[in-house]
Write a protein that holds these residues in place. Sequence first.
Motif, PDB file in Angstrom:
ATOM      1  N   ALA A 117       0.840  -1.199   0.000  1.00  0.00           N
ATOM      2  CA  ALA A 117       0.000   0.000   0.000  1.00  0.00           C
ATOM      3  C   ALA A 117       0.876   1.250   0.000  1.00  0.00           C
ATOM      4  O   ALA A 117       1.864   1.323   0.738  1.00  0.00           O
ATOM      5  N   ILE A 118       0.486   2.211  -0.842  1.00  0.00           N
ATOM      6  CA  ILE A 118       1.211   3.475  -0.954  1.00  0.00           C
ATOM      7  C   ILE A 118       0.199   4.612  -0.838  1.00  0.00           C
ATOM      8  O   ILE A 118      -0.815   4.618  -1.553  1.00  0.00           O
ATOM      9  N   GLY A 119       0.456   5.559   0.033  1.00  0.00           N
ATOM     10  CA  GLY A 119      -0.396   6.740   0.171  1.00  0.00           C
ATOM     11  C   GLY A 119      -0.048   7.764  -0.891  1.00  0.00           C
ATOM     12  O   GLY A 119       1.129   7.999  -1.164  1.00  0.00           O
ATOM     13  N   VAL A 120      -1.074   8.359  -1.510  1.00  0.00           N
ATOM     14  CA  VAL A 120      -0.858   9.371  -2.551  1.00  0.00           C
ATOM     15  C   VAL A 120      -1.722  10.598  -2.268  1.00  0.00           C
ATOM     16  O   VAL A 120      -2.798  10.488  -1.673  1.00  0.00           O
ATOM     17  N   ASN A 121      -1.243  11.757  -2.702  1.00  0.00           N
ATOM     18  CA  ASN A 121      -1.973  13.012  -2.485  1.00  0.00           C
ATOM     19  C   ASN A 121      -3.165  13.156  -3.419  1.00  0.00           C
ATOM     20  O   ASN A 121      -4.193  13.684  -3.024  1.00  0.00           O
ATOM     21  N   ASP A 122      -3.017  12.755  -4.689  1.00  0.00           N
ATOM     22  CA  ASP A 122      -4.078  12.879  -5.686  1.00  0.00           C
ATOM     23  C   ASP A 122      -4.160  11.563  -6.446  1.00  0.00           C
ATOM     24  O   ASP A 122      -3.422  11.344  -7.410  1.00  0.00           O
ATOM     25  N   ILE A 123      -5.022  10.681  -6.008  1.00  0.00           N
ATOM     26  CA  ILE A 123      -5.105   9.333  -6.566  1.00  0.00           C
ATOM     27  C   ILE A 123      -5.512   9.335  -8.038  1.00  0.00           C
ATOM     28  O   ILE A 123      -5.044   8.512  -8.814  1.00  0.00           O
ATOM     29  N   PHE A 124      -6.350  10.268  -8.443  1.00  0.00           N
ATOM     30  CA  PHE A 124      -6.787  10.325  -9.838  1.00  0.00           C
ATOM     31  C   PHE A 124      -5.626  10.709 -10.750  1.00  0.00           C
ATOM     32  O   PHE A 124      -5.406  10.092 -11.793  1.00  0.00           O
TER      33      PHE A 124
ATOM     34  N   ALA B 214      -2.433  10.369  -9.950  1.00  0.00           N
ATOM     35  CA  ALA B 214      -1.447   9.288  -9.853  1.00  0.00           C
ATOM     36  C   ALA B 214      -1.775   8.171 -10.836  1.00  0.00           C
ATOM     37  O   ALA B 214      -0.891   7.667 -11.540  1.00  0.00           O
ATOM     38  N   CYS B 215      -3.049   7.782 -10.919  1.00  0.00           N
ATOM     39  CA  CYS B 215      -3.443   6.711 -11.845  1.00  0.00           C
ATOM     40  C   CYS B 215      -3.262   7.137 -13.297  1.00  0.00           C
ATOM     41  O   CYS B 215      -2.805   6.350 -14.124  1.00  0.00           O
ATOM     42  N   GLU B 216      -3.603   8.372 -13.614  1.00  0.00           N
ATOM     43  CA  GLU B 216      -3.399   8.870 -14.982  1.00  0.00           C
ATOM     44  C   GLU B 216      -1.921   8.875 -15.335  1.00  0.00           C
ATOM     45  O   GLU B 216      -1.526   8.460 -16.425  1.00  0.00           O
ATOM     46  N   ASP B 217      -1.083   9.344 -14.410  1.00  0.00           N
ATOM     47  CA  ASP B 217       0.364   9.366 -14.641  1.00  0.00           C
ATOM     48  C   ASP B 217       0.916   7.956 -14.815  1.00  0.00           C
ATOM     49  O   ASP B 217       1.777   7.721 -15.668  1.00  0.00           O
ATOM     50  N   ILE B 218       0.442   7.019 -14.014  1.00  0.00           N
ATOM     51  CA  ILE B 218       0.889   5.626 -14.122  1.00  0.00           C
ATOM     52  C   ILE B 218       0.527   5.064 -15.491  1.00  0.00           C
ATOM     53  O   ILE B 218       1.346   4.426 -16.153  1.00  0.00           O
ATOM     54  N   LYS B 219      -0.701   5.304 -15.942  1.00  0.00           N
ATOM     55  CA  LYS B 219      -1.126   4.819 -17.266  1.00  0.00           C
ATOM     56  C   LYS B 219      -0.299   5.452 -18.374  1.00  0.00           C
ATOM     57  O   LYS B 219       0.135   4.761 -19.297  1.00  0.00           O
ATOM     58  N   LYS B 220      -0.072   6.762 -18.294  1.00  0.00           N
ATOM     59  CA  LYS B 220       0.720   7.463 -19.315  1.00  0.00           C
ATOM     60  C   LYS B 220       2.149   6.944 -19.369  1.00  0.00           C
ATOM     61  O   LYS B 220       2.794   6.989 -20.416  1.00  0.00           O
ATOM     62  N   SER B 221       2.656   6.465 -18.239  1.00  0.00           N
ATOM     63  CA  SER B 221       4.023   5.949 -18.167  1.00  0.00           C
ATOM     64  C   SER B 221       4.120   4.479 -18.559  1.00  0.00           C
ATOM     65  O   SER B 221       5.199   3.904 -18.520  1.00  0.00           O
ATOM     66  N   GLY B 222       2.987   3.866 -18.887  1.00  0.00           N
ATOM     67  CA  GLY B 222       2.998   2.461 -19.291  1.00  0.00           C
ATOM     68  C   GLY B 222       2.642   1.491 -18.192  1.00  0.00           C
ATOM     69  O   GLY B 222       2.731   0.283 -18.375  1.00  0.00           O
TER      70      GLY B 222
ATOM     71  N   ASN C 151       0.080  -0.409 -15.333  1.00  0.00           N
ATOM     72  CA  ASN C 151      -1.184  -1.120 -15.462  1.00  0.00           C
ATOM     73  C   ASN C 151      -2.087  -0.854 -14.259  1.00  0.00           C
ATOM     74  O   ASN C 151      -1.852  -1.380 -13.180  1.00  0.00           O
ATOM     75  N   VAL C 152      -3.118  -0.031 -14.459  1.00  0.00           N
ATOM     76  CA  VAL C 152      -4.110   0.222 -13.407  1.00  0.00           C
ATOM     77  C   VAL C 152      -5.187  -0.848 -13.553  1.00  0.00           C
ATOM     78  O   VAL C 152      -5.852  -0.925 -14.582  1.00  0.00           O
ATOM     79  N   ILE C 153      -5.346  -1.686 -12.530  1.00  0.00           N
ATOM     80  CA  ILE C 153      -6.325  -2.783 -12.620  1.00  0.00           C
ATOM     81  C   ILE C 153      -7.626  -2.468 -11.888  1.00  0.00           C
ATOM     82  O   ILE C 153      -8.609  -3.174 -12.055  1.00  0.00           O
ATOM     83  N   ARG C 154      -7.622  -1.417 -11.065  1.00  0.00           N
ATOM     84  CA  ARG C 154      -8.852  -0.937 -10.433  1.00  0.00           C
ATOM     85  C   ARG C 154      -8.762   0.578 -10.380  1.00  0.00           C
ATOM     86  O   ARG C 154      -7.876   1.141  -9.747  1.00  0.00           O
ATOM     87  N   GLU C 155      -9.666   1.211 -11.071  1.00  0.00           N
ATOM     88  CA  GLU C 155      -9.683   2.669 -11.116  1.00  0.00           C
ATOM     89  C   GLU C 155     -10.015   3.236  -9.733  1.00  0.00           C
ATOM     90  O   GLU C 155     -10.634   2.557  -8.911  1.00  0.00           O
ATOM     91  N   PRO C 156      -9.639   4.487  -9.462  1.00  0.00           N
ATOM     92  CA  PRO C 156      -9.920   5.087  -8.159  1.00  0.00           C
ATOM     93  C   PRO C 156     -11.414   5.136  -7.845  1.00  0.00           C
ATOM     94  O   PRO C 156     -12.232   5.418  -8.711  1.00  0.00           O
TER      95      PRO C 156
ATOM     96  N   ALA D 296      -7.222   2.614  -5.305  1.00  0.00           N
ATOM     97  CA  ALA D 296      -7.047   2.097  -6.661  1.00  0.00           C
ATOM     98  C   ALA D 296      -5.994   1.000  -6.563  1.00  0.00           C
ATOM     99  O   ALA D 296      -5.280   0.894  -5.553  1.00  0.00           O
ATOM    100  N   PHE D 297      -5.892   0.175  -7.585  1.00  0.00           N
ATOM    101  CA  PHE D 297      -4.868  -0.866  -7.613  1.00  0.00           C
ATOM    102  C   PHE D 297      -4.126  -0.846  -8.933  1.00  0.00           C
ATOM    103  O   PHE D 297      -4.719  -0.623  -9.992  1.00  0.00           O
ATOM    104  N   VAL D 298      -2.820  -1.068  -8.859  1.00  0.00           N
ATOM    105  CA  VAL D 298      -1.976  -1.236 -10.032  1.00  0.00           C
ATOM    106  C   VAL D 298      -1.187  -2.526  -9.843  1.00  0.00           C
ATOM    107  O   VAL D 298      -1.127  -3.063  -8.722  1.00  0.00           O
ATOM    108  N   THR D 299      -0.616  -3.019 -10.927  1.00  0.00           N
ATOM    109  CA  THR D 299       0.265  -4.179 -10.811  1.00  0.00           C
ATOM    110  C   THR D 299       1.647  -3.813 -11.326  1.00  0.00           C
ATOM    111  O   THR D 299       1.790  -2.989 -12.225  1.00  0.00           O
ATOM    112  N   ASP D 300       2.656  -4.443 -10.723  1.00  0.00           N
ATOM    113  CA  ASP D 300       4.020  -4.244 -11.205  1.00  0.00           C
ATOM    114  C   ASP D 300       4.291  -5.259 -12.315  1.00  0.00           C
ATOM    115  O   ASP D 300       3.419  -6.075 -12.638  1.00  0.00           O
ATOM    116  N   PRO D 301       5.483  -5.246 -12.934  1.00  0.00           N
ATOM    117  CA  PRO D 301       5.757  -6.159 -14.051  1.00  0.00           C
ATOM    118  C   PRO D 301       5.685  -7.648 -13.690  1.00  0.00           C
ATOM    119  O   PRO D 301       5.571  -8.501 -14.564  1.00  0.00           O
TER     120      PRO D 301
END
Length: 126
Positions: free
Chosen positions: A76-83, A85-93, A95-100, A111-116
């Motif tokens: 688990a990672i705390g973020v200031n702006d989850i929306f 953060a998820c957009e930035d993660i997607k733009k960087s390649g 994988n967001v598996i559960r949207e905020p 939200a949930f993402v997966t690593d490689p």
Amino acid sequence: MRILHTMLRVADLDKSIDFYTRILGMTLLRKHDYPEGKFTLAFVGYGREEENSVLELTYNWGVEEYELGTGFGHIAIGVNDIFKACEDIKKSGGNVIREPGPMKHGTTIIAFVTDPNGYKIELIQE
């Protein structure tokens, strides 16, 4: 006492370091090869190991895949702006598996993402 680190076995160390540093914004704190043991350890985190818990990425030379099992849940990672953060993660390649959105049976925004390697990372709106 404090938690020092959590160890994850990874199949592609360079790809994993890239994910945790470039996509999630951690810093590569140290990396060392152990030729006699045929493994490499890389430590990543959001701050110095002396003051923060970090992740130990363990690459066992020649191992290309791991079964994740059913015991491990997520990081688990705390973020200031989850929306954002998820957009930035997607733009960087990444994988967001559960949207905020609110967690099931609660109001916390997650939200949930997966690593490689398929490990799940939960993002929690602070």
